[in-house]
Design a protein around this motif. Sequence first.
Motif, PDB file in Angstrom:
ATOM      1  N   ASP A   4       1.165  -1.341  -0.220  1.00  0.00           N
ATOM      2  CA  ASP A   4      -0.286  -0.081   0.036  1.00  0.00           C
ATOM      3  C   ASP A   4       0.615   1.103   0.050  1.00  0.00           C
ATOM      4  O   ASP A   4       0.891   1.863  -0.671  1.00  0.00           O
ATOM      5  CB  ASP A   4      -0.591   0.003   1.508  1.00  0.00           C
ATOM      6  CG  ASP A   4      -1.837  -0.808   0.790  1.00  0.00           C
ATOM      7  OD1 ASP A   4      -1.724  -1.403   0.370  1.00  0.00           O
ATOM      8  OD2 ASP A   4      -2.308  -1.460   1.986  1.00  0.00           O
ATOM      9  N   ASP A   5       1.581   1.324   0.908  1.00  0.00           N
ATOM     10  CA  ASP A   5       2.589   2.622   0.959  1.00  0.00           C
ATOM     11  C   ASP A   5       3.547   2.939  -0.238  1.00  0.00           C
ATOM     12  O   ASP A   5       3.511   3.600  -1.147  1.00  0.00           O
ATOM     13  CB  ASP A   5       3.734   1.642   1.696  1.00  0.00           C
ATOM     14  CG  ASP A   5       3.244   2.505   3.564  1.00  0.00           C
ATOM     15  OD1 ASP A   5       2.151   3.066   3.288  1.00  0.00           O
ATOM     16  OD2 ASP A   5       3.797   2.365   3.904  1.00  0.00           O
ATOM     17  N   ARG A   8       1.146   4.176  -2.861  1.00  0.00           N
ATOM     18  CA  ARG A   8       0.926   5.618  -2.967  1.00  0.00           C
ATOM     19  C   ARG A   8       1.968   6.456  -2.646  1.00  0.00           C
ATOM     20  O   ARG A   8       1.754   7.494  -3.211  1.00  0.00           O
ATOM     21  CB  ARG A   8       0.570   6.141  -1.252  1.00  0.00           C
ATOM     22  CG  ARG A   8      -0.738   5.141  -0.614  1.00  0.00           C
ATOM     23  CD  ARG A   8      -0.744   5.229   0.971  1.00  0.00           C
ATOM     24  NE  ARG A   8      -0.926   6.735   1.713  1.00  0.00           N
ATOM     25  CZ  ARG A   8      -1.013   7.046   2.804  1.00  0.00           C
ATOM     26  NH1 ARG A   8      -0.743   6.663   3.879  1.00  0.00           N
ATOM     27  NH2 ARG A   8      -1.128   8.509   2.946  1.00  0.00           N
ATOM     28  N   THR A  11       2.016   6.615  -6.727  1.00  0.00           N
ATOM     29  CA  THR A  11       1.136   7.728  -6.757  1.00  0.00           C
ATOM     30  C   THR A  11       1.196   8.991  -6.648  1.00  0.00           C
ATOM     31  O   THR A  11       1.185  10.071  -7.628  1.00  0.00           O
ATOM     32  CB  THR A  11      -0.786   7.297  -6.133  1.00  0.00           C
ATOM     33  OG1 THR A  11      -0.334   6.181  -5.894  1.00  0.00           O
ATOM     34  CG2 THR A  11      -1.400   8.640  -6.438  1.00  0.00           C
TER      35      THR A  11
END
Length: 320
Positions: A4-5, A8, A11
């Motif tokens: 997830d990191d 993120r 992005t």
Amino acid sequence: MREDDAYRAATMYYLQDQTMEVIAKTLGVSRSTVSRLIKSAREEGVVRISVRQPSGSGTDVGHRLSATFGIKTHVVPVREHATEVYRLEQVAMVAARLLTEWATPQMVLGIAWGTTVTAIARHLTPTPVRGSSVVQLNGAASTAAGGVTYAGDLIASFARAFDSTPYLFPVPAFFDFAETKAAMWRERSVRRVLDVQRHVDLALFGVGAVAADVPSHVYNAGYLDDAEMARLTADRVVGDVCTVFLREDGSYRDIAINARATGPSPGDLRQLARRVCVAVGEAKVPALLGALRARVATDLIIDETTARSLLDRLRGSVRP
């Protein structure tokens, strides 16, 4: 979670144009951790980087090749005086990324083994493609070379990268007798693979040449004996595509050994919608010219040095 990191961080970096410092503060990590997260996102296929070729003067070589042969040409810039080994790695890296962009659900990817395609495999980024398959296009076994393991490992690497179903082609690179090939082509197990080959959506292959700084696998791994090599010379053979031999003028039908070869002929390849040829090295230019004249490719991925050599030879040849 780290995944997830990584998402993120990627992005914010690529889509929001945020600095490493801003991303680090947002995620509560160090700048070095942000760098590692972005690298991980690229390696895991979360990020796909594409570069659109501009229409400026620097692409004139690609435009001329495209116009001459009716293909899409992707010219990879490399530094002047770079070695062929370095150029191969740069072109293989671009080819791997383009292949990932072109992958679609339910795709059947055809792979012809060889030095160039092996280099591409090293740069593949894991990218699951729903319902896809990878099929071996040319046989690999021989009495003197460990071709079955070599080809099997190569097909497996592409299948892992795309989370695809692999189809191996359990036949020799060359039969001893054309009659044996004809008999094997009637076997159900072989016909099953041949049927998958006929449904290939994208075929990937290189061009083999008898002499090159990076030797073509078919010529340096014991597939051909001295008598066969001498015969190829007498037949004016300059190289091969998918272990089917051809001349610089693109002819191949009357080359005797091709009746015993197990790869798809240029005529067979032309039945497939997309055929991607990847080539590096001036020694391969005569064979590449023959391949393009035989219309084996819809796409060509090539380094700038080899592309210019190809144009020079084309201008100097008798045939337009």
